[in-house]
Scaffold this motif. Structure first.
Motif, short mmCIF file in Angstrom:
data_model
loop_
_atom_site.label_atom_id
_atom_site.label_comp_id
_atom_site.label_asym_id
_atom_site.label_seq_id
_atom_site.Cartn_x
_atom_site.Cartn_y
_atom_site.Cartn_z
N THR A 59 0.81 -1.22 0.00
CA THR A 59 0.00 0.00 0.00
C THR A 59 0.84 1.27 0.00
N GLY A 60 2.16 1.14 0.16
CA GLY A 60 3.02 2.32 0.17
C GLY A 60 3.09 3.01 1.51
N GLY A 61 2.57 2.37 2.55
CA GLY A 61 2.61 2.97 3.89
C GLY A 61 3.97 2.85 4.54
N PRO A 62 4.13 3.45 5.71
CA PRO A 62 5.40 3.34 6.43
C PRO A 62 5.67 1.87 6.79
N LEU A 63 6.92 1.46 6.69
CA LEU A 63 7.28 0.08 6.97
C LEU A 63 7.65 -0.07 8.44
N GLY A 64 7.26 -1.21 9.01
CA GLY A 64 7.57 -1.50 10.40
C GLY A 64 8.85 -2.30 10.56
N TRP A 65 9.13 -2.69 11.79
CA TRP A 65 10.33 -3.42 12.16
C TRP A 65 10.16 -4.89 11.79
N TYR A 66 11.13 -5.46 11.07
CA TYR A 66 11.10 -6.86 10.66
C TYR A 66 11.82 -7.71 11.70
N SER A 67 11.17 -8.80 12.13
CA SER A 67 11.79 -9.77 13.03
C SER A 67 11.66 -11.14 12.40
N GLY A 68 12.75 -11.84 12.24
CA GLY A 68 12.71 -13.18 11.66
C GLY A 68 13.89 -14.01 12.10
N ASP A 69 13.90 -15.26 11.70
CA ASP A 69 15.00 -16.16 12.04
C ASP A 69 16.31 -15.68 11.46
N ASP A 70 16.24 -14.87 10.42
CA ASP A 70 17.43 -14.36 9.76
C ASP A 70 17.89 -13.02 10.31
N GLY A 71 17.24 -12.51 11.34
CA GLY A 71 17.69 -11.28 11.96
C GLY A 71 16.58 -10.28 12.22
N GLU A 72 16.98 -9.10 12.65
CA GLU A 72 16.09 -7.99 12.96
C GLU A 72 16.47 -6.83 12.05
N ILE A 73 15.48 -6.16 11.47
CA ILE A 73 15.77 -5.02 10.60
C ILE A 73 14.83 -3.88 10.97
N CYS A 74 15.40 -2.71 11.26
CA CYS A 74 14.60 -1.55 11.67
C CYS A 74 13.80 -1.02 10.49
N SER A 75 12.85 -0.17 10.80
CA SER A 75 11.97 0.36 9.76
C SER A 75 12.73 1.19 8.73
N ASP A 76 13.76 1.94 9.14
CA ASP A 76 14.54 2.73 8.18
C ASP A 76 15.29 1.83 7.20
N CYS A 77 15.92 0.77 7.72
CA CYS A 77 16.65 -0.16 6.84
C CYS A 77 15.68 -0.95 5.96
N MET A 78 14.49 -1.29 6.49
CA MET A 78 13.49 -1.98 5.67
C MET A 78 13.07 -1.10 4.50
N THR A 79 12.90 0.19 4.76
CA THR A 79 12.53 1.12 3.70
C THR A 79 13.62 1.16 2.64
N ASN A 80 14.89 1.22 3.06
CA ASN A 80 16.00 1.24 2.11
C ASN A 80 16.06 -0.04 1.30
N ILE A 81 15.81 -1.17 1.92
CA ILE A 81 15.88 -2.47 1.24
C ILE A 81 14.72 -2.63 0.25
N ILE A 82 13.52 -2.40 0.70
CA ILE A 82 12.33 -2.66 -0.13
C ILE A 82 12.13 -1.59 -1.19
N ARG A 83 12.32 -0.35 -0.82
CA ARG A 83 12.04 0.74 -1.76
C ARG A 83 13.28 1.19 -2.51
N GLY A 84 14.43 0.58 -2.22
CA GLY A 84 15.65 0.85 -2.98
C GLY A 84 16.23 2.23 -2.79
N SER A 85 15.97 2.87 -1.67
CA SER A 85 16.53 4.21 -1.48
C SER A 85 17.79 4.12 -0.62
N ASN A 86 18.71 4.99 -0.87
CA ASN A 86 19.94 5.10 -0.08
C ASN A 86 20.01 6.51 0.48
N ARG A 87 19.44 6.69 1.63
CA ARG A 87 19.42 8.03 2.24
C ARG A 87 20.56 8.19 3.19
#
Length: 94
Positions: A66-94
């Motif tokens: 939906t293009g909304g703000p991304l939340g914190w990812y928690s999984g067996d492969d690690g934890e990723i904050c919302s800022d890093c999730m945004t960079n990963i999924i939306r391809g931005s390098n801020r």
């Protein structure tokens, strides 16, 4: 400081078996176990090391769709904050 509210399993060094309850020796009532093994571990982002705030929203794939703000990812492969999730999924390098 002596901790008096320690569950019998924690007292006997069987921490995984403790149900986080203890007998308060002063009031003779059931209370929370004060052993440090029950303290929540601080979670950090695997990418940037930022600690996870207590009120952080969890990641849900619908946020990306939906293009909304991304939340914190928690999984067996690690934890990723919302800022890093945004960079990963939306391809931005801020």
């Amino acid at each position: 400081m002596t901790l008096t509210n320690i569950g019998p399993d924690c007292r006997d060094n069987k921490h995984p078996a403790c149900d986080a309850r203890a007998m308060d020796l002063e009031t003779d009532e059931v209370t929370d176990c004060d052993c440090s093994c029950h303290a929540p571990a601080e979670v950090e982002c695997s990418s940037c090391g930022q600690p996870r705030p207590a009120d952080e929203t969890a990641y849900n794939p619908m946020q990306a769709i939906t293009g909304g703000p991304l939340g914190w990812y928690s999984g067996d492969d690690g934890e990723i904050c919302s800022d890093c999730m945004t960079n990963i999924i939306r391809g931005s390098n801020r």
